[in-house]
Design an enzyme around this catalytic site. Structure first.
Site, PDB file in Angstrom:
ATOM      1  N   ASP A  60      23.870  81.387  91.372  1.00  0.00           N
ATOM      2  CA  ASP A  60      24.449  80.369  92.254  1.00  0.00           C
ATOM      3  C   ASP A  60      25.734  80.826  92.935  1.00  0.00           C
ATOM      4  O   ASP A  60      26.446  80.004  93.525  1.00  0.00           O
ATOM      5  CB  ASP A  60      24.740  79.098  91.440  1.00  0.00           C
ATOM      6  CG  ASP A  60      23.496  78.248  91.238  1.00  0.00           C
ATOM      7  OD1 ASP A  60      22.838  77.925  92.245  1.00  0.00           O
ATOM      8  OD2 ASP A  60      23.184  77.900  90.082  1.00  0.00           O
ATOM      9  N   GLU A  65      32.176  77.201  96.861  1.00  0.00           N
ATOM     10  CA  GLU A  65      33.026  75.999  96.884  1.00  0.00           C
ATOM     11  C   GLU A  65      33.284  75.459  95.476  1.00  0.00           C
ATOM     12  O   GLU A  65      34.350  74.896  95.206  1.00  0.00           O
ATOM     13  CB  GLU A  65      32.344  74.898  97.705  1.00  0.00           C
ATOM     14  CG  GLU A  65      32.996  73.539  97.551  1.00  0.00           C
ATOM     15  CD  GLU A  65      32.299  72.440  98.320  1.00  0.00           C
ATOM     16  OE1 GLU A  65      32.915  71.885  99.220  1.00  0.00           O
ATOM     17  OE2 GLU A  65      31.128  72.133  98.024  1.00  0.00           O
ATOM     18  N   ASP A  66      32.292  75.613  94.591  1.00  0.00           N
ATOM     19  CA  ASP A  66      32.425  74.983  93.271  1.00  0.00           C
ATOM     20  C   ASP A  66      33.428  75.674  92.364  1.00  0.00           C
ATOM     21  O   ASP A  66      33.798  75.130  91.322  1.00  0.00           O
ATOM     22  CB  ASP A  66      31.043  74.936  92.587  1.00  0.00           C
ATOM     23  CG  ASP A  66      30.113  74.007  93.336  1.00  0.00           C
ATOM     24  OD1 ASP A  66      30.573  72.923  93.740  1.00  0.00           O
ATOM     25  OD2 ASP A  66      28.940  74.373  93.531  1.00  0.00           O
ATOM     26  N   ARG A  85      27.522  78.895  85.332  1.00  0.00           N
ATOM     27  CA  ARG A  85      28.303  79.210  86.529  1.00  0.00           C
ATOM     28  C   ARG A  85      29.765  79.553  86.208  1.00  0.00           C
ATOM     29  O   ARG A  85      30.537  79.876  87.103  1.00  0.00           O
ATOM     30  CB  ARG A  85      28.238  78.027  87.508  1.00  0.00           C
ATOM     31  CG  ARG A  85      26.811  77.697  87.947  1.00  0.00           C
ATOM     32  CD  ARG A  85      26.782  76.916  89.227  1.00  0.00           C
ATOM     33  NE  ARG A  85      27.491  77.607  90.289  1.00  0.00           N
ATOM     34  CZ  ARG A  85      27.843  77.051  91.439  1.00  0.00           C
ATOM     35  NH1 ARG A  85      27.519  75.806  91.687  1.00  0.00           N
ATOM     36  NH2 ARG A  85      28.504  77.733  92.361  1.00  0.00           N
ATOM     37  N   ARG A 130      28.959  67.164  86.371  1.00  0.00           N
ATOM     38  CA  ARG A 130      29.668  68.444  86.469  1.00  0.00           C
ATOM     39  C   ARG A 130      31.185  68.310  86.295  1.00  0.00           C
ATOM     40  O   ARG A 130      31.853  69.298  85.983  1.00  0.00           O
ATOM     41  CB  ARG A 130      29.384  69.087  87.834  1.00  0.00           C
ATOM     42  CG  ARG A 130      27.922  69.433  88.089  1.00  0.00           C
ATOM     43  CD  ARG A 130      27.460  70.602  87.239  1.00  0.00           C
ATOM     44  NE  ARG A 130      26.062  70.905  87.460  1.00  0.00           N
ATOM     45  CZ  ARG A 130      25.616  71.747  88.384  1.00  0.00           C
ATOM     46  NH1 ARG A 130      26.455  72.363  89.171  1.00  0.00           N
ATOM     47  NH2 ARG A 130      24.314  71.950  88.506  1.00  0.00           N
ATOM     48  N   HIS A 160      26.864  66.134  93.565  1.00  0.00           N
ATOM     49  CA  HIS A 160      28.317  66.183  93.721  1.00  0.00           C
ATOM     50  C   HIS A 160      28.809  65.051  94.630  1.00  0.00           C
ATOM     51  O   HIS A 160      28.047  64.518  95.442  1.00  0.00           O
ATOM     52  CB  HIS A 160      28.717  67.509  94.395  1.00  0.00           C
ATOM     53  CG  HIS A 160      28.622  68.714  93.515  1.00  0.00           C
ATOM     54  ND1 HIS A 160      27.954  69.860  93.901  1.00  0.00           N
ATOM     55  CD2 HIS A 160      29.136  68.967  92.289  1.00  0.00           C
ATOM     56  CE1 HIS A 160      28.047  70.772  92.935  1.00  0.00           C
ATOM     57  NE2 HIS A 160      28.757  70.255  91.942  1.00  0.00           N
ATOM     58  N   CYS A 253      29.318  73.888 100.525  1.00  0.00           N
ATOM     59  CA  CYS A 253      29.377  74.678  99.286  1.00  0.00           C
ATOM     60  C   CYS A 253      29.368  76.183  99.507  1.00  0.00           C
ATOM     61  O   CYS A 253      29.668  76.937  98.594  1.00  0.00           O
ATOM     62  CB  CYS A 253      28.304  74.283  98.296  1.00  0.00           C
ATOM     63  SG  CYS A 253      26.747  73.890  98.960  1.00  0.00           S
TER      64      CYS A 253
HETATM   65  C1  CIR Z   1      24.145  74.138  91.315  1.00  0.00           C
HETATM   66  O1  CIR Z   1      23.358  73.326  90.829  1.00  0.00           O
HETATM   67  O2  CIR Z   1      25.255  74.336  90.832  1.00  0.00           O
HETATM   68  C2  CIR Z   1      23.713  74.932  92.528  1.00  0.00           C
HETATM   69  N1  CIR Z   1      22.315  75.204  92.450  1.00  0.00           N
HETATM   70  C3  CIR Z   1      24.029  74.174  93.802  1.00  0.00           C
HETATM   71  C4  CIR Z   1      25.490  73.980  94.007  1.00  0.00           C
HETATM   72  C5  CIR Z   1      25.792  73.318  95.286  1.00  0.00           C
HETATM   73  N2  CIR Z   1      27.207  73.189  95.412  1.00  0.00           N
HETATM   74  C6  CIR Z   1      27.804  72.256  96.143  1.00  0.00           C
HETATM   75  O3  CIR Z   1      27.165  71.415  96.712  1.00  0.00           O
HETATM   76  N3  CIR Z   1      29.126  72.264  96.163  1.00  0.00           N
END
Ligand code: CIR
Length: 271
Positions: A60, A65-66, A85, A130, A160, A253
């Site tokens: 991922d 962004e995360d 992650r 999360r 999110h 993201c």
């Molecule tokens: C996840 O589930 O963490 C990733 N497959 C997708 C993350 C998407 N991130 C976001 O919208 N900020």
């Protein structure tokens, strides 16, 4: 000039985390092309794009962004809610420390950047699987000295906060009322554009303000909501994100936007 930090697509993106979608096979070559087009859109709108390497072991990692919340005064390295992650943050901290003082969300806190919507001195933060209360509290502690107000928002039905709401102009948000309440935003005097209800994933747009012009990078597969934006004069630049969407990704993201570079440890970028 804003800086947009992006990250390579992992060749193992097909093993990504999925919460609300069924797994579909992802064409990583096509995803890479779409990602490059997204970077070209950022560049075309006046951002300096800096891409950092991905890791095959981090499916991922393109969803950078995360891993951090970047403010003018500091950056907060997150502790992503998905254990798979958590290692992604290391490479991001390495680049961000050139631009900002860093703080770090610590155990037992979890926070995903996708849950954090910054609007001037207001920080809306999603209460999701999360992002937990300890993570929200730490975010509050790090940002209060810089006069930010953290406003928790309950989220139900999507991954999110920013799956359900994003900023599309000064004082204006695009929002899906099926997934979050409107009150935190109406109470803060935001105007609200609702997504077309037949396009539930349409609330995620990326507002870029550069060269004195505001533009929204937006997925091309939500035409009805796009029309709502166009109708009120919002300038929209569409991109094909279809392969990234299969991994539950969206336009916010895939980058960390630094409104400006700030001198840190001898590195200065001139705007
Ligand atoms: C996840 O589930 O963490 C990733 N497959 C997708 C993350 C998407 N991130 C976001 O919208 N900020």
């Amino acid at each position: 000039m804003p800086i947009a930090i992006t990250r390579d697509i992992s060749p193992n993106m097909g093993d990504c985390e999925l919460t609300h979608l069924n797994r579909e096979s992802i064409d990583t070559d096509e995803a890479t092309l779409q990602h490059m087009t997204y970077e070209m859109a950022l560049d075309g709108l006046g951002c300096e794009v800096i891409r950092i390497p991905g890791e095959p072991t981090h499916p991922d990692s393109v969803f950078i962004e995360d891993t951090a919340v970047v403010l003018d005064e500091l950056a907060i390295i997150t502790r992503p809610g998905a254990p798979s992650r958590r290692e992604e943050t290391k490479g991001v901290a390495t680049i961000l420390k050139n631009y900002r003082e860093l703080s770090q969300i610590k155990d037992p806190g979890t926070l995903d950047g996708g849950d954090v919507l910054v609007c001037d001195k207001m920080i809306f933060v999603g209460q999701t699987a999360r992002t937990n209360e300890a993570g929200i509290q730490q975010l509050q502690e790090y940002t209060a000295p810089h006069n930010y107000r953290v406003i928790p928002v309950p989220v139900d039905g999507c991954l999110h906060l920013k799956s359900a709401v994003t900023l599309v102009a000064d004082g204006m948000v695009l929002l899906n009322p099926a997934w979050i309440p409107m009150e935190p935003f109406t109470n803060a005097h935001f105007s609200i554009i609702e997504i077309d209800p037949t396009e539930p994933y349409a609330a995620n747009g990326l507002l870029i303000e550069a060269r004195d012009i505001a533009n929204v990078i937006y997925p091309e597969n939500f035409p009805k909501t796009q029309q709502r934006l166009a109708k009120i004069g919002i300038s929209v630049l569409t991109v094909d994100m279809s392969e990234l969407q299969k991994a539950e990704g969206a336009v916010t993201c895939c980058s960390l936007i630094l409104k400006s570079a700030i001198k840190n440890e001898g590195i200065t970028r001139v705007e």
